[in-house]
Write a protein that holds these residues in place. Structure first.
Motif, short mmCIF file in Angstrom:
data_model
loop_
_atom_site.label_atom_id
_atom_site.label_comp_id
_atom_site.label_asym_id
_atom_site.label_seq_id
_atom_site.Cartn_x
_atom_site.Cartn_y
_atom_site.Cartn_z
N ASN A 36 0.88 -1.22 0.21
CA ASN A 36 0.09 -0.11 -0.11
C ASN A 36 0.81 1.17 0.02
N HIS A 37 2.15 1.55 0.73
CA HIS A 37 2.76 2.21 0.99
C HIS A 37 3.82 2.51 -0.46
N LEU A 38 4.00 1.36 -0.71
CA LEU A 38 4.96 1.20 -2.05
C LEU A 38 4.30 1.63 -3.45
N GLN A 39 2.95 1.59 -3.53
CA GLN A 39 2.37 2.13 -4.84
C GLN A 39 2.02 3.49 -4.45
N LEU A 40 1.95 4.13 -3.47
CA LEU A 40 1.71 5.42 -3.10
C LEU A 40 2.92 6.38 -3.65
N LYS A 41 2.47 7.18 -4.64
CA LYS A 41 3.55 8.17 -5.06
C LYS A 41 3.94 9.07 -4.00
N GLU A 42 3.44 9.39 -2.78
CA GLU A 42 4.04 10.32 -1.90
C GLU A 42 4.95 9.45 -1.00
N LEU A 43 5.01 8.37 -1.18
CA LEU A 43 5.84 7.26 -0.27
C LEU A 43 6.91 6.35 -1.09
N SER A 44 6.30 5.45 -2.00
CA SER A 44 7.04 4.48 -2.79
C SER A 44 8.24 4.16 -1.95
N ILE A 45 9.10 3.59 -2.78
CA ILE A 45 10.26 2.39 -2.20
C ILE A 45 11.08 3.67 -1.24
N LYS A 46 11.59 4.65 -1.64
CA LYS A 46 12.37 5.46 -0.86
C LYS A 46 11.71 5.89 0.59
N GLY A 47 10.37 6.21 0.48
CA GLY A 47 9.73 6.49 1.69
C GLY A 47 9.42 5.32 2.59
N GLN A 48 9.03 4.13 1.87
CA GLN A 48 9.07 2.93 2.91
C GLN A 48 10.40 2.42 3.27
N LYS A 49 11.56 2.77 2.82
CA LYS A 49 12.65 2.49 3.40
C LYS A 49 12.88 3.39 4.58
N ARG A 50 12.60 4.74 4.29
CA ARG A 50 12.99 5.58 5.39
C ARG A 50 12.14 5.42 6.67
N ILE A 51 10.86 4.67 6.53
CA ILE A 51 10.06 4.39 7.60
C ILE A 51 10.61 3.19 8.02
N MET A 52 11.42 2.20 7.34
CA MET A 52 12.06 1.22 7.91
C MET A 52 13.15 1.33 8.59
N ALA A 53 13.70 2.45 8.29
CA ALA A 53 15.02 2.95 8.97
C ALA A 53 14.81 3.58 10.14
N GLY A 54 13.69 4.09 10.37
CA GLY A 54 13.20 4.77 11.45
C GLY A 54 13.39 4.31 12.95
N HIS A 55 13.93 4.99 13.79
CA HIS A 55 13.74 4.47 15.34
C HIS A 55 12.65 5.62 15.97
N VAL A 56 11.67 5.17 16.43
CA VAL A 56 10.50 5.95 17.12
C VAL A 56 10.41 5.87 18.43
N LEU A 57 10.43 6.66 19.40
CA LEU A 57 10.00 6.44 20.87
C LEU A 57 8.65 6.92 21.26
N VAL A 58 7.72 5.85 21.55
CA VAL A 58 6.46 6.21 22.23
C VAL A 58 6.48 6.31 23.49
N ALA A 59 6.16 7.58 24.28
CA ALA A 59 6.25 7.79 25.46
C ALA A 59 4.94 7.72 26.07
N GLY A 60 4.30 6.76 26.86
CA GLY A 60 3.20 6.56 27.29
C GLY A 60 2.56 5.35 26.55
N ILE A 61 2.22 4.32 27.09
CA ILE A 61 1.50 3.38 26.15
C ILE A 61 0.11 3.19 26.51
N GLY A 62 -0.63 4.18 26.77
CA GLY A 62 -1.86 4.16 26.96
C GLY A 62 -3.04 4.17 25.68
N ALA A 63 -4.05 4.93 25.75
CA ALA A 63 -4.90 5.20 24.73
C ALA A 63 -4.33 5.68 23.60
N LEU A 64 -3.65 6.76 23.56
CA LEU A 64 -3.05 7.51 22.25
C LEU A 64 -1.81 6.68 21.83
#
Ligand SMILES: [Zn+2]
Length: 486
Positions: free
Chosen positions: A117-145
């Motif tokens: 779904n992301h790969l087909q999207l021109k806004e993301l495509s392969i480069k975008g998906q690779k950047r997502i996969m390279a990302g390190h994201v911290l989520v502080a607070g594992i409640g509802a949000l």
């Protein structure tokens, strides 16, 4: 008509740094003409060489984009505000993931289907998906949000997701925190969330930080992440995360909610304001209750959390228009969305031109948020539910004041109490007997502190106590035989 034109920070080079211009105009075209008459340089920012409006500048009248009205012919009303907000698509939003890191990611055959779904999207495509996969994201607070954000990011394929939380899953959280299931009750929220993310997408690494974020540990924890999502539920964490993100120059996706309303914005990046720019100090203790003390529609975190996860994806991929310099407010009950413009404050204590906070250790966050007792303030006493139950049983003279909201009392009644909302305490203090103890009851014990401070300020001198842990802690002890509360 008297009109105010509000200029976005990045356009102020054209208006001698003026953030607001007051002028007279009947249409948007006349307003822009008056603006450029006063600041000829502004014409360079607003119009291209053919005299057409540049399309990276959005113009809003109130909260309406003039493209949805009559464009430059849009008529103005007395007192209207016009916002000039430059779009930040393309070059203006850089990916937080370097090209080298993006290139180091390979997408395998099975991942092509998973992420199609992301790969087909021109806004993301392969480069975008690779950047997502390279990302390190911290989520502080594992409640509802935070739960919604973590699930969406895991499904999107974010390489490493940090889960920071010190709490356990409770039965009352299940209605809003859909990352946790009934069988997870009493488990640490980070463990339950990790299991869920692993099931959802085994290719994602979930890193657990089962601890409260503090000034001592936050720098080390944040160091490994590109983006921080603040989904915490208290002001101590929010200001701590904000300051740490500003000091480490990390963007922070911020989301907050209250009952049926919420906010989403991006803070702390290079050009965006931080939490302190918007709110230099937190509200006094007890004025803004937490979700657990005030309730929330269970669909709201789904909506806001998905928006927050979208902001993360935009920042990782350098695509779209992140909520930098803008804050979206959502009222799902009346279904109203409002975009407000946010600006960096040059006098900000942490991101301003001469900051007073240069390290998180400089701050006492508990004290800043009013949670530490002021040494000059007379200490606020409390009574345990057991002690209160004993005194009630012995028919001791004692006044109990219930400061909860009517809808809270409708669920759980506390018979035999005086019902006085905090806002009426000062003028109704005559109803209290200064010769005996007055015990204040709220849901969790925090608003009772505010009640006592309010009465002290109003000159009441009788002995006052908070009920420790509030009604939640006391219900089973004081009324052990009333199993059904509804
Ligand atoms: Zn700031």
């Amino acid at each position: 008509m008297n009109i105010t034109v509000i200029i976005a920070a990045s356009l102020r080079t054209f208006t001698n740094r003026t953030p607001e211009v007051r002028l007279q105009a009947d249409t948007v075209r006349e307003a822009l003409q008056a603006l450029t008459d006063e600041y000829p340089e502004a014409a360079r920012g607003l119009y291209d060489e053919n005299g057409d409006l540049r399309d990276f500048v959005s113009i809003y009248v109130g909260d309406r984009d003039i493209r949805s009205l009559k464009g430059l012919r849009t008529e103005l009303q007395e007192g209207d505000e016009i916002y000039l907000i430059p779009a930040i698509a393309g070059g203006a939003c850089e990916s937080v993931i370097s090209t080298e890191r993006m290139k180091a990611v390979t997408i395998e055959e099975k991942e092509i289907r998973r992420y199609s779904n992301h790969l087909q999207l021109k806004e993301l495509s392969i480069k975008g998906q690779k950047r997502i996969m390279a990302g390190h994201v911290l989520v502080a607070g594992i409640g509802a949000l935070g739960g919604v954000v973590a699930e969406r990011l895991a499904a999107a394929g974010v390489g490493t997701i940090g889960l920071a939380d010190a709490e356990t899953v409770t039965p009352e959280s299940l209605q809003t925190q859909t990352i946790h299931s009934t069988r997870d009750v009493d488990r640490p929220r980070v463990s339950s969330a990790k299991d869920r993310l692993k099931k959802l997408n085994p290719q994602v690494t979930a890193v657990v930080h089962q601890e409260k974020l503090t000034a001592d540990n936050i720098e080390d924890i944040l160091a490994d992440y590109d983006i921080v999502v603040d989904a915490s539920d208290n002001f101590v964490s929010r200001y701590l995360i904000n300051d740490a993100c500003v000091l480490q120059e990390k963007p922070e996706v911020f989301g907050a909610m209250y009952q049926t309303e919420g906010y989403v914005t991006v803070l702390g990046g290079k050009d965006s304001p931080c939490l302190r720019c918007l709110y230099p100090s937190p509200p006094p203790v007890g004025i803004v209750p937490t979700c657990s003390a005030s309730g929330v529609v269970n669909t709201l975190p789904g909506i806001l959390g998905a928006m927050m996860a979208t902001e993360v994806i935009k920042l990782l991929t350098g695509n779209g228009e992140p909520l930098i310099g803008r804050m979206l407010t959502v009222d799902i009950w009346n279904l109203r969305y409002h975009m407000v413009h946010t600006a960096k404050d040059s006098g900000c204590a942490v991101c301003g031109t001469s900051p007073s906070i240069r390290a998180v250790q400089d701050m006492d966050y508990e004290d800043f948020c009013g949670l530490r007792e002021d040494p000059n303030e007379e200490p606020i006493g409390s009574i345990d539910p057991e002690e209160l139950a004993r005194r009630l049983e012995n028919n001791e003279a004692i006044t109990i004041v219930d400061v909860r909201e009517p809808h809270e009392r409708a669920i759980h009644k506390f018979p035999g109490t005086l019902i006085i909302p905090i806002g009426q305490l000062a003028r109704r203090q005559k109803e209290l007997d200064p010769g005996i103890d007055t015990v204040f009851v709220c849901k969790e014990g925090k608003r009772s502190i505010l009640a006592i401070r309010t009465l002290r300020e109003a000159g009441y001198t009788g002995p006052m106590l908070t009920l420790k842990g509030g009604f939640d802690a006391a219900a089973q002890i004081i009324f052990p035989n009333e199993g059904a509360w509804l």
